[in-house]
Design an enzyme around this catalytic site. Sequence first.
Site, PDB file in Angstrom:
ATOM      1  CD  GLU A 121      -2.519   1.746   0.330  1.00 42.65           C
ATOM      2  OE1 GLU A 121      -2.406   2.931  -0.072  1.00 42.65           O
ATOM      3  OE2 GLU A 121      -3.301   0.913  -0.186  1.00 42.65           O
ATOM      4  CG  ASP A 148       5.218   2.712  -6.691  1.00 42.13           C
ATOM      5  OD1 ASP A 148       5.232   1.738  -7.476  1.00 42.13           O
ATOM      6  OD2 ASP A 148       4.769   3.820  -7.002  1.00 42.13           O
ATOM      7  CG  ASP A 166      -9.330  -3.040  -4.856  1.00 41.67           C
ATOM      8  OD1 ASP A 166      -9.768  -2.184  -5.648  1.00 41.67           O
ATOM      9  OD2 ASP A 166      -9.953  -3.419  -3.845  1.00 41.67           O
TER      10      ASP A 166
END
Length: 289
Positions: A121, A148, A166
């Site tokens: 994340e 990243d 996602d």
Amino acid sequence: MIQPYELPSPFEVEKGIVLLLEPPWARAGELRARLLDESYPKPFVIDDGKSRFLYFSVRLMQSEMSLKAPNDLALRYTQKMMAFLLFHPRPKRIVLIGLGGGSLVRFCHHRLPGAHMTAVELDPDVIAWRDTFMLPPDGPRLQILQGDGAEYLEQAAKGIDVLLVDAFDKTGFAPGLANREFFENAYARLAGNGVLVINLAGDRESYAGVIGEAMHAFDDQVIVISVPDDGNHVLYAFKERWFEPRWRWLHSFAKELRANYGLDFAAFAQKMERATKLGLARREALRGR
């Protein structure tokens, strides 16, 4: 565990308590105004007593968790992302790019005890909500990293069974992932029968070209289905050479998976077969040009 700042929801539709990553001395009036004019810069949570929702702005809800059943998948698109189990029912290594409220992490950790999961994340403020969203702690089967996702994938070891993407910001699909290099890296890092699954949401312009890049990298072995309930599409890309779904067998297997996981795999398989026969992936790719 963080102690979120609480104030009554100022929104007309989203009722309940708003939870913010702010100190106790923060000014409620200023925070309320910034939430309403969408200038508040951090992700925030709304708790209505039944569910918790993660937002980047009130127009773009990122995640939903039922307080009674936190390990269930409340949003239809997350359920459809799990359709990879039709093709890879016993993954050992799962990588997730984009944590959100952790719905996929909770479900996979609970339902797939044989799998190790790494979640990457970019936003540390999203990770700061992990306890609020009842995510399990890091351990032998789970690692949550701040970084990243595209850079992580460049350096990741090969052999990923399932790569779930996602990843969003306030404007939509994460722009750092909407390019050919990302898809070529994804293809290279996946195991021989690995599957890439991407949630496509927000304005279509924000993910224009993504489907075409996936089809280029995965030699057209791509299925795209719509999620009318959530206004999303879900993309599946398959590394397996000469990928050829055995639909009759998959429809039978879907019943077994539904009994095991409580998700409507039969409907997922039907939708995937129909999308394949209609060439939906190619049609959406052409629309993105």
